[in-house]
Enzyme design. Sequence first.
Site, PDB file in Angstrom:
ATOM      1  N   LYS A 248      30.861   9.240  -1.752  1.00  0.00           N
ATOM      2  CA  LYS A 248      29.511   8.740  -0.964  1.00  0.00           C
ATOM      3  C   LYS A 248      29.492   7.184  -1.719  1.00  0.00           C
ATOM      4  O   LYS A 248      29.211   7.189  -2.755  1.00  0.00           O
ATOM      5  CB  LYS A 248      28.663   9.465  -0.683  1.00  0.00           C
ATOM      6  CG  LYS A 248      27.314   8.786  -0.432  1.00  0.00           C
ATOM      7  CD  LYS A 248      26.160   9.679  -0.457  1.00  0.00           C
ATOM      8  CE  LYS A 248      24.795   8.884  -0.010  1.00  0.00           C
ATOM      9  NZ  LYS A 248      23.856   9.579   0.194  1.00  0.00           N
ATOM     10  N   ASP A 253      20.802   2.355   0.207  1.00  0.00           N
ATOM     11  CA  ASP A 253      20.224   3.249   1.048  1.00  0.00           C
ATOM     12  C   ASP A 253      18.627   3.042   1.142  1.00  0.00           C
ATOM     13  O   ASP A 253      17.848   3.639   0.361  1.00  0.00           O
ATOM     14  CB  ASP A 253      20.465   4.687   0.459  1.00  0.00           C
ATOM     15  CG  ASP A 253      19.898   5.737   1.441  1.00  0.00           C
ATOM     16  OD1 ASP A 253      19.534   5.360   2.651  1.00  0.00           O
ATOM     17  OD2 ASP A 253      19.771   7.095   1.052  1.00  0.00           O
ATOM     18  N   LYS A 260      12.451   4.626   3.529  1.00  0.00           N
ATOM     19  CA  LYS A 260      12.081   5.350   2.333  1.00  0.00           C
ATOM     20  C   LYS A 260      10.925   4.727   1.833  1.00  0.00           C
ATOM     21  O   LYS A 260      10.445   3.549   1.863  1.00  0.00           O
ATOM     22  CB  LYS A 260      13.107   5.218   1.236  1.00  0.00           C
ATOM     23  CG  LYS A 260      14.261   6.053   1.301  1.00  0.00           C
ATOM     24  CD  LYS A 260      15.245   5.979   0.216  1.00  0.00           C
ATOM     25  CE  LYS A 260      16.470   6.813   0.531  1.00  0.00           C
ATOM     26  NZ  LYS A 260      16.314   8.355   0.344  1.00  0.00           N
ATOM     27  N   ASP A 271      23.132   4.655  -4.987  1.00  0.00           N
ATOM     28  CA  ASP A 271      23.912   5.687  -4.009  1.00  0.00           C
ATOM     29  C   ASP A 271      25.265   5.517  -3.517  1.00  0.00           C
ATOM     30  O   ASP A 271      25.699   6.660  -2.767  1.00  0.00           O
ATOM     31  CB  ASP A 271      22.749   5.462  -2.579  1.00  0.00           C
ATOM     32  CG  ASP A 271      22.862   6.803  -1.845  1.00  0.00           C
ATOM     33  OD1 ASP A 271      23.101   7.761  -2.396  1.00  0.00           O
ATOM     34  OD2 ASP A 271      22.306   6.698  -0.867  1.00  0.00           O
ATOM     35  N   GLU A 333      21.893  10.157   5.691  1.00  0.00           N
ATOM     36  CA  GLU A 333      22.970   9.242   6.172  1.00  0.00           C
ATOM     37  C   GLU A 333      24.305   9.522   5.400  1.00  0.00           C
ATOM     38  O   GLU A 333      25.214   9.238   5.995  1.00  0.00           O
ATOM     39  CB  GLU A 333      22.751   7.815   5.999  1.00  0.00           C
ATOM     40  CG  GLU A 333      23.020   7.178   4.660  1.00  0.00           C
ATOM     41  CD  GLU A 333      22.002   7.747   3.343  1.00  0.00           C
ATOM     42  OE1 GLU A 333      20.964   8.124   3.561  1.00  0.00           O
ATOM     43  OE2 GLU A 333      22.678   7.693   2.350  1.00  0.00           O
ATOM     44  N   ARG A 335      25.653  12.242   4.625  1.00  0.00           N
ATOM     45  CA  ARG A 335      26.786  13.481   5.158  1.00  0.00           C
ATOM     46  C   ARG A 335      27.161  12.645   6.514  1.00  0.00           C
ATOM     47  O   ARG A 335      28.213  13.237   6.899  1.00  0.00           O
ATOM     48  CB  ARG A 335      25.737  14.721   5.403  1.00  0.00           C
ATOM     49  CG  ARG A 335      24.493  14.262   6.773  1.00  0.00           C
ATOM     50  CD  ARG A 335      23.433  15.569   6.453  1.00  0.00           C
ATOM     51  NE  ARG A 335      22.586  15.198   5.164  1.00  0.00           N
ATOM     52  CZ  ARG A 335      21.501  15.996   4.727  1.00  0.00           C
ATOM     53  NH1 ARG A 335      21.290  17.171   5.499  1.00  0.00           N
ATOM     54  NH2 ARG A 335      20.980  15.769   3.780  1.00  0.00           N
TER      55      ARG A 335
HETATM   56  N1  BES Z   1      20.562   9.185  -1.226  1.00  0.00           N
HETATM   57  C1  BES Z   1      19.675  10.021  -0.717  1.00  0.00           C
HETATM   58  C2  BES Z   1      19.486  11.266  -1.676  1.00  0.00           C
HETATM   59  C3  BES Z   1      18.952  10.929  -3.042  1.00  0.00           C
HETATM   60  C4  BES Z   1      17.473  10.810  -3.106  1.00  0.00           C
HETATM   61  C5  BES Z   1      19.625  10.767  -3.995  1.00  0.00           C
HETATM   62  C6  BES Z   1      16.845  10.682  -4.193  1.00  0.00           C
HETATM   63  C7  BES Z   1      18.905  10.702  -5.273  1.00  0.00           C
HETATM   64  C8  BES Z   1      17.535  10.679  -5.420  1.00  0.00           C
HETATM   65  C9  BES Z   1      19.963  10.668   0.468  1.00  0.00           C
HETATM   66  O1  BES Z   1      20.636   9.635   1.319  1.00  0.00           O
HETATM   67  C10 BES Z   1      18.830  10.898   0.914  1.00  0.00           C
HETATM   68  O2  BES Z   1      18.190  10.314   1.439  1.00  0.00           O
HETATM   69  N2  BES Z   1      18.707  12.300   1.472  1.00  0.00           N
HETATM   70  C11 BES Z   1      17.378  12.847   2.012  1.00  0.00           C
HETATM   71  C12 BES Z   1      17.835  13.547   2.831  1.00  0.00           C
HETATM   72  C13 BES Z   1      16.448  14.186   3.874  1.00  0.00           C
HETATM   73  C14 BES Z   1      16.026  13.034   4.828  1.00  0.00           C
HETATM   74  C15 BES Z   1      16.948  15.267   4.704  1.00  0.00           C
HETATM   75  C16 BES Z   1      16.545  13.080   0.783  1.00  0.00           C
HETATM   76  O3  BES Z   1      17.161  13.871  -0.075  1.00  0.00           O
HETATM   77  O4  BES Z   1      15.340  12.888   0.910  1.00  0.00           O
HETATM   78 ZN    ZN Z   2      21.806   8.404   0.478  1.00  0.00          ZN
HETATM   79 MN    MN Z   3      19.257   8.531   2.423  1.00  0.00          MN
END
Ligand code: BES
Ligand code: ZN
Ligand code: MN
Length: 481
Positions: A248, A253, A260, A271, A333, A335
């Site tokens: 990835k 992000d 966020k 990310d 995103e 996935r």
């Molecule tokens: N890149 C993030 C995951 C992440 C979050 C990595 C915090 C490290 C620290 C990923 O793209 C994401 O935003 N995932 C969301 C998914 C949710 C919307 C289902 C998450 O983990 O909050």
């Molecule tokens: Zn992400």
């Molecule tokens: Mn994300």
Amino acid sequence: MRTKLVNSAAARSSELHAILVPVGAKINLPSDAPKANTWKSDFSDKNGSSITLRGAAGKRWVLVRLPKAKDVTAEDVRGAAGVARKVCEGLGKPTLSIDLSCFKNAAAFVQAAIEGSMMAGHDMALMRSDKPKYLVKSIQVAGAGSSKAASQALKHGTHGAIANLATRDLQNAPANILTPKEFAKRARKVCSSSPKLSCKVLGEKKMAEMGMGSLLGVSQGSVNEAQLVHMVYKPKGKSKGKLALVGKGLTFDTGGISIKPSGNMQDMKFDMSGAAAVLGTFVALGKGAECQYEVHGILGCVENMPGANAQRPGDIVTAMNKMTIEVHNTDAEGRLVLADCLTYTARKVKPMRIYDMATLTGAAIHALGHLHSAVIGTDQKAIDQVRDLSAELGEPCWQLPINEAYRDLTRGSYADLQNLYAPGQGAGTIAGACFLSFFVDDVPWVHLDIAATAWEGPPRSYMSKGGRGIIARTMLAVLRN
Ligand code: BES
Ligand code: ZN
Ligand code: MN
């Protein structure tokens, strides 16, 4: 960095002689070193503590404490070697000798000694004008003999550290500099450094022709064009088969329209840590790391931005494998990007196994804290191997389950899939993996969620703040087994 095995270490004025000393072990210091009665009471039994001994003409020894010999782990040695490196840098000596002669099974610790001492020569101050300079040019391991096993271990340690450090530098680069295009440029550069490596890059036009609507939906809010990087390593002689590493590579992000919160959003430059680990692994392959497989490295380099053209919650996209996906949250995103990278890998590369690595879910922090990465997949033997190798290397992974019941929770109402479970289902890390599982066809698959470990983790002498280079050393170990 030059690394080698030597029979015995001397404390020349240009060299620090570091002896790793288990509690209770007898220390063989040369006759020109200070006598034990002058320092013994200052040398603590605490793991990782050290004492510097001063001789005539700039000669210096450092003793680094380890637990009792029978309890010493590779991680202890990695930590102690990191301490020795820091002392050596402080003294400004260009050569570090790590003396393992206190151990009966010294050859078993050569790899860890090199890893710890090399990895400790790194920091996050990428672009600071007062960035520390690292002076050590050569690391040698003494007292471990010169057996085949010891010299192999030396190479494995050297290549592991090279991969780790390259990964960290990529991670630490900010998103305004390390855009998807810049990422692809760096991958091309790595691949042009070795005849065993090659690289091609697909831009958005090519990806659209291939039907990668899932990846492209994420990218459409950004002015920085997405890049799918496809690197290939071909071994000398007959290959044992094809393996694929998929990373990835979200260079940033923001969450997109499901934006966020601003607290710590700057960490989302990390990310791309999965893609960084894959490219870091290829850096080591290009420098001669042992591997008899043909290895394909696929990086999904994309930026997730809210923009006038950004995708909206509720949008439905069609992935390369023709499955339709309802985007419930534009922040899930990773996935969406990996979906098309995985289909591309399964169908165009047809490897015997796929490993993907991704900072996929914040939920990995809830499941395992910052001490383990999560591993989920369909190939239990490969998962067991990752678990064992990663633990030995000090970047451990812990398995979470996947099955049809979990997979069913990701089916959509308006489309085949939705990119999140319904609210209240929990299991966010498993949800991410389940979504990915629809895109690997029948290829045996191992998914590594490194969201919790890529830039957070326990303090280590050999680890700086910022990116930790996680999982690249484990991948190299997988590739040589
Ligand atoms: N890149 C993030 C995951 C992440 C979050 C990595 C915090 C490290 C620290 C990923 O793209 C994401 O935003 N995932 C969301 C998914 C949710 C919307 C289902 C998450 O983990 O909050
Ligand atoms: Zn992400
Ligand atoms: Mn994300």
